[in-house]
Enzyme design. Structure first.
Site, PDB file in Angstrom:
ATOM      1  N   LEU A   1      14.942  18.055 -61.853  1.00  0.00           N
ATOM      2  CA  LEU A   1      14.431  17.209 -60.778  1.00  0.00           C
ATOM      3  C   LEU A   1      15.213  17.513 -59.501  1.00  0.00           C
ATOM      4  O   LEU A   1      16.433  17.663 -59.537  1.00  0.00           O
ATOM      5  CB  LEU A   1      14.604  15.731 -61.145  1.00  0.00           C
ATOM      6  CG  LEU A   1      13.982  14.787 -60.126  1.00  0.00           C
ATOM      7  CD1 LEU A   1      12.465  14.790 -60.254  1.00  0.00           C
ATOM      8  CD2 LEU A   1      14.504  13.378 -60.290  1.00  0.00           C
ATOM      9  N   ARG A  16     -10.362   6.329 -75.220  1.00  0.00           N
ATOM     10  CA  ARG A  16      -9.179   7.182 -75.219  1.00  0.00           C
ATOM     11  C   ARG A  16      -9.608   8.650 -75.194  1.00  0.00           C
ATOM     12  O   ARG A  16     -10.358   9.091 -76.057  1.00  0.00           O
ATOM     13  CB  ARG A  16      -8.315   6.889 -76.452  1.00  0.00           C
ATOM     14  CG  ARG A  16      -7.006   7.652 -76.444  1.00  0.00           C
ATOM     15  CD  ARG A  16      -6.148   7.282 -77.638  1.00  0.00           C
ATOM     16  NE  ARG A  16      -4.973   8.137 -77.675  1.00  0.00           N
ATOM     17  CZ  ARG A  16      -4.952   9.358 -78.205  1.00  0.00           C
ATOM     18  NH1 ARG A  16      -6.042   9.839 -78.768  1.00  0.00           N
ATOM     19  NH2 ARG A  16      -3.862  10.096 -78.172  1.00  0.00           N
ATOM     20  N   TYR A  43       6.814   8.357 -60.870  1.00  0.00           N
ATOM     21  CA  TYR A  43       7.572   7.212 -60.367  1.00  0.00           C
ATOM     22  C   TYR A  43       8.662   7.651 -59.406  1.00  0.00           C
ATOM     23  O   TYR A  43       8.942   8.840 -59.259  1.00  0.00           O
ATOM     24  CB  TYR A  43       8.177   6.411 -61.529  1.00  0.00           C
ATOM     25  CG  TYR A  43       9.382   7.058 -62.197  1.00  0.00           C
ATOM     26  CD1 TYR A  43       9.241   8.158 -63.040  1.00  0.00           C
ATOM     27  CD2 TYR A  43      10.671   6.568 -61.969  1.00  0.00           C
ATOM     28  CE1 TYR A  43      10.349   8.745 -63.637  1.00  0.00           C
ATOM     29  CE2 TYR A  43      11.778   7.153 -62.572  1.00  0.00           C
ATOM     30  CZ  TYR A  43      11.613   8.234 -63.399  1.00  0.00           C
ATOM     31  OH  TYR A  43      12.709   8.819 -63.992  1.00  0.00           O
ATOM     32  N   GLU A 101      20.378  19.865 -65.925  1.00  0.00           N
ATOM     33  CA  GLU A 101      20.769  18.575 -65.341  1.00  0.00           C
ATOM     34  C   GLU A 101      21.180  17.653 -66.474  1.00  0.00           C
ATOM     35  O   GLU A 101      21.416  18.116 -67.596  1.00  0.00           O
ATOM     36  CB  GLU A 101      19.619  17.998 -64.517  1.00  0.00           C
ATOM     37  CG  GLU A 101      18.338  17.796 -65.317  1.00  0.00           C
ATOM     38  CD  GLU A 101      17.183  17.235 -64.492  1.00  0.00           C
ATOM     39  OE1 GLU A 101      17.424  16.628 -63.443  1.00  0.00           O
ATOM     40  OE2 GLU A 101      16.024  17.386 -64.936  1.00  0.00           O
ATOM     41  N   LYS A 106       8.614  13.981 -61.274  1.00  0.00           N
ATOM     42  CA  LYS A 106       9.270  12.740 -61.710  1.00  0.00           C
ATOM     43  C   LYS A 106       8.237  11.926 -62.494  1.00  0.00           C
ATOM     44  O   LYS A 106       7.628  10.979 -61.977  1.00  0.00           O
ATOM     45  CB  LYS A 106       9.842  11.971 -60.514  1.00  0.00           C
ATOM     46  CG  LYS A 106      10.955  11.015 -60.909  1.00  0.00           C
ATOM     47  CD  LYS A 106      11.830  10.660 -59.744  1.00  0.00           C
ATOM     48  CE  LYS A 106      12.824   9.543 -60.065  1.00  0.00           C
ATOM     49  NZ  LYS A 106      13.784   9.839 -61.110  1.00  0.00           N
TER      50      LYS A 106
END
Ligand code: PDD
Length: 284
Positions: free
Chosen positions: A203, A100, A32, A179, A147
């Site tokens: 990130l 699945r 995302y 972070e 991300k």
């Protein structure tokens, strides 16, 4: 009614439907972006789209839209949303599966979703007084440069901060700063801005890059290197950076005062530079 984009269509958010067999839902198998929008102009769009491509490549998913396609989706959502300032969310998952199965489907049909929401930057009292944070060992995986939508560890770590009445959890891996649960972390010591080195443990923040650029432009010395836990506690200033938080000062860490216990002079300068830069982006 909020408009969203789903798999080639623009439709009201309330009408959007995704299969429960979607790998995003069952495995968190997706990536995302969150892009701030000022005055209906997406901020650093090119950089966000480039990071999205890197995240997609890292999870071995080819981009369902080309750059022009992404830009068209962004332009329509940003144009039709009710707010001038927005937080634009883009998500791509590996799509639905027949049964699945952890292994990828032979032919993935990615699910693409995008939504503009109101942007809520930190309230003025947080900018004025700073925020408290806690620390925790960084127990996430070793691919934090992606991300990814699988954010369970980040959610648990952020909730730890909320439970402690704090704004963020600052993470350390083997005593080295990585972070925050949902922000990058930088420190100032004796007039020098110290930033952690980008690697697979954090990130690569778009706001981190903007802050480093502004520091360089305005003559604030920057050093990029490993930052150790004791240096963070001994820092004059600690900053959080993210697309939604912009730049925010941490004035208390694990109950210990940082610097003077108030946002410091370098933070105040950076906040001004950041706001000025934002305003110039808003005007195009
Ligand atoms: N998160 N690190 C993590 C783990 C993050 O989730 C974020 C941002 C950042 C800062 O990146 P940027 O400056 O590009 O926003 C660093 C977004 C805002 C989110 O998940 O909502």
């Amino acid at each position: 009614m909020a408009l969203c984009y789903l798999n080639g269509e623009f439709l009201p958010l309330a009408a959007a439907r995704v299969s429960p067999m979607d790998r995003g839902f069952l495995f968190g198998d997706g990536v995302y972006e969150v892009i701030p929008v000022y005055g209906r102009r997406p901020f650093r769009l090119e950089e966000h789209l480039a990071r999205l491509q890197k995240s997609l490549a890292a999870i071995r998913l080819s981009s369902p839209l080309d750059e022009a396609g992404w830009r068209a989706v962004v332009a329509r959502l940003v144009g039709e949303a009710e707010w001038e300032d927005q937080s634009l969310y883009l998500q791509i998952t590996r799509g639905p599966m027949a049964v699945r199965n952890h292994a990828f489907p032979k032919e993935a049909r990615p699910t693409v979703f995008a939504l503009a929401e109101a942007l809520s930057p930190p309230p003025p009292e947080q900018v004025e007084n700073g925020v408290a944070a806690i620390t925790a060992p960084d127990y996430r995986w070793l691919r934090c440069h992606i991300k990814a939508t699988s954010l369970l560890a980040n959610c648990l770590l952020r909730q730890m901060a909320v439970d402690a009445g704090c704004a963020e959890t600052v993470l350390f891996r083997d005593g080295v700063l990585t972070e925050g649960a949902a922000a990058n972390v930088l420190v100032v010591k004796q007039g020098v801005l110290h930033a952690p080195q980008k690697n697979h443990l954090m990130l690569s923040g778009i706001t981190y890059d903007v802050v480093l650029e502004l520091a360089q432009r305005h003559g604030l010395p920057v050093v990029v290197r490993d930052i150790f836990v004791e240096e963070v506690f001994a820092a004059d200033e600690i900053w959080l950076t993210s697309s939604t938080k912009e730049v925010l000062a941490v004035v208390e860490l694990d109950g210990r005062q940082i610097g003077a216990g108030a946002p410091g002079p370098y933070y105040r300068a950076m906040y001004r530079w950041y706001q000025a830069f934002k305003e110039s982006a808003r005007r195009g």
